[in-house]
Each structure stands twice: as C-alpha cells, then as structure tokens.
Design a protein around this motif. Sequence first.
Motif, PDB file in Angstrom:
ATOM      1  N   PHE A 112      38.714 -61.700   0.972  1.00 52.25           N
ATOM      2  CA  PHE A 112      39.292 -60.770   1.942  1.00 52.25           C
ATOM      3  C   PHE A 112      38.338 -59.610   2.173  1.00 52.25           C
ATOM      4  O   PHE A 112      37.374 -59.427   1.426  1.00 52.25           O
ATOM      5  N   LEU A 113      38.587 -58.853   3.240  1.00 49.59           N
ATOM      6  CA  LEU A 113      37.817 -57.659   3.562  1.00 49.59           C
ATOM      7  C   LEU A 113      38.730 -56.454   3.507  1.00 49.59           C
ATOM      8  O   LEU A 113      39.849 -56.485   4.029  1.00 49.59           O
ATOM      9  N   LEU A 114      38.240 -55.394   2.897  1.00 46.92           N
ATOM     10  CA  LEU A 114      38.890 -54.090   2.948  1.00 46.92           C
ATOM     11  C   LEU A 114      37.931 -53.240   3.776  1.00 46.92           C
ATOM     12  O   LEU A 114      36.848 -52.879   3.290  1.00 46.92           O
ATOM     13  N   GLY A 115      38.291 -52.969   5.034  1.00 54.78           N
ATOM     14  CA  GLY A 115      37.315 -52.382   5.946  1.00 54.78           C
ATOM     15  C   GLY A 115      36.203 -53.402   6.115  1.00 54.78           C
ATOM     16  O   GLY A 115      36.450 -54.547   6.489  1.00 54.78           O
ATOM     17  N   GLU A 116      34.967 -53.027   5.776  1.00 51.28           N
ATOM     18  CA  GLU A 116      33.836 -53.966   5.830  1.00 51.28           C
ATOM     19  C   GLU A 116      33.428 -54.467   4.447  1.00 51.28           C
ATOM     20  O   GLU A 116      32.462 -55.212   4.325  1.00 51.28           O
ATOM     21  N   LEU A 117      34.145 -54.053   3.407  1.00 55.98           N
ATOM     22  CA  LEU A 117      33.810 -54.455   2.040  1.00 55.98           C
ATOM     23  C   LEU A 117      34.437 -55.812   1.712  1.00 55.98           C
ATOM     24  O   LEU A 117      35.664 -55.949   1.698  1.00 55.98           O
ATOM     25  N   ALA A 118      33.580 -56.793   1.438  1.00 58.90           N
ATOM     26  CA  ALA A 118      34.057 -58.132   1.078  1.00 58.90           C
ATOM     27  C   ALA A 118      34.438 -58.160  -0.397  1.00 58.90           C
ATOM     28  O   ALA A 118      33.764 -57.579  -1.251  1.00 58.90           O
ATOM     29  N   ALA A 119      35.541 -58.826  -0.687  1.00 50.45           N
ATOM     30  CA  ALA A 119      36.021 -58.943  -2.058  1.00 50.45           C
ATOM     31  C   ALA A 119      36.697 -60.291  -2.237  1.00 50.45           C
ATOM     32  O   ALA A 119      37.023 -60.974  -1.265  1.00 50.45           O
ATOM     33  N   ARG A 120      36.901 -60.638  -3.481  1.00 53.81           N
ATOM     34  CA  ARG A 120      37.621 -61.871  -3.799  1.00 53.81           C
ATOM     35  C   ARG A 120      38.321 -61.691  -5.130  1.00 53.81           C
ATOM     36  O   ARG A 120      37.966 -60.810  -5.919  1.00 53.81           O
ATOM     37  N   ILE A 121      39.320 -62.512  -5.368  1.00 54.37           N
ATOM     38  CA  ILE A 121      39.936 -62.564  -6.684  1.00 54.37           C
ATOM     39  C   ILE A 121      39.858 -63.998  -7.167  1.00 54.37           C
ATOM     40  O   ILE A 121      39.831 -64.941  -6.364  1.00 54.37           O
ATOM     41  N   TYR A 122      39.808 -64.128  -8.467  1.00 61.15           N
ATOM     42  CA  TYR A 122      39.786 -65.477  -9.050  1.00 61.15           C
ATOM     43  C   TYR A 122      40.375 -65.417 -10.440  1.00 61.15           C
ATOM     44  O   TYR A 122      40.392 -64.385 -11.093  1.00 61.15           O
ATOM     45  N   LEU A 123      40.855 -66.559 -10.864  1.00 61.25           N
ATOM     46  CA  LEU A 123      41.419 -66.720 -12.195  1.00 61.25           C
ATOM     47  C   LEU A 123      40.288 -66.997 -13.152  1.00 61.25           C
ATOM     48  O   LEU A 123      39.502 -67.923 -12.945  1.00 61.25           O
TER      49      LEU A 123
END
Length: 162
Positions: free
Chosen positions: A149-160
């Motif tokens: 996902f993006l928060l503004g232009e910051l790309a991020a991800r979550i994982y187990l």
Amino acid sequence: MALPGELAAAAAEIAAGVAVAAVPAALPAPVAAEVDDEAGDDLDETMIAARRMKPWTLETEHGLKVSLTKPVVLLGRNPARGGAHTDAQLVPLHDPGKTVSKTHARLDFVEGAWGISDLHSTNGVVLIDGGGLENELDAGASAPLTDRFLLGELAARIYLEA
C-alpha cells in the motif's frame, strides 16, 4: 537392599503384630472456607484472554521494519493517539518527501486479518493488489489491507514473519 532372610523376618514381625505403622486415629475435619459475597460475584464473570498475535512486520520502501505488536496501530510521520485508541501502537514513518500526514492511517487486526483506515490524511491511502491494480481509499474510509500500500507517496507492505 534387603536380603531374602531379612524380608522373611520383617514379614513375620508384621504378621505377629510386632511392627505397626503409625496411622492417625482420625483425620482433622476439613475447615470451611469463608466466602466473601463481593468476591463471589467474580465467580460468575469470565475474563476474555487476548490471544497472542502472530508476528507481523510492517516494512517501508526506505528499509524501516517494525514488528506490529498490538491490534491497533497508528501510522504517520509523528502519530498521536486519539481518545478512542489510547492503547494503540504508534509507528513513526520516515518520509523525506513529507507526503505522509502526522497521523495518516490506522491499522486494525480483527478476526485474523488487517484492515486499514484513512484518517483524513492529506495525500490519501492507496491499496495495491497482487496484480498491481491500485485502489485509492476515500478520506476516512476503511478497507481490508492488501500486502502492499501507499501512504501518500511512501510505499509500504506488511507480512507475516516466518
């Protein structure tokens, strides 16, 4: 170790009543426990135990990795707890472009899955599915969280974590 002859002698003494084991004549009567009526109310209530969360990690494009330890997480450049989420985990995000709001989004872990809510951020939240299709959330909207996902232009991800 007893020898066979000694065993036979001990058995003969027991049979003759010479060796008698000490047994109390009577056991003490059980003591009745006093019950506190106020404490008795606690016996009717069942406390719900929080299950341990599986070890999830949030990772940004700049290499920040944070273990998500609470079921409510606030993300932003300088996130602050609101009145409704006083126990939320705060995750400050490094965003050189400053496209991430101070308190940008909330992650909620409910029934084994993460959801995300845009907290009326300036530059929004964009969900990216496995095929790369982007879906921008409306301000204040919530949705199931995708892996990226993006928060503004910051790309991020979550994982187990494995």
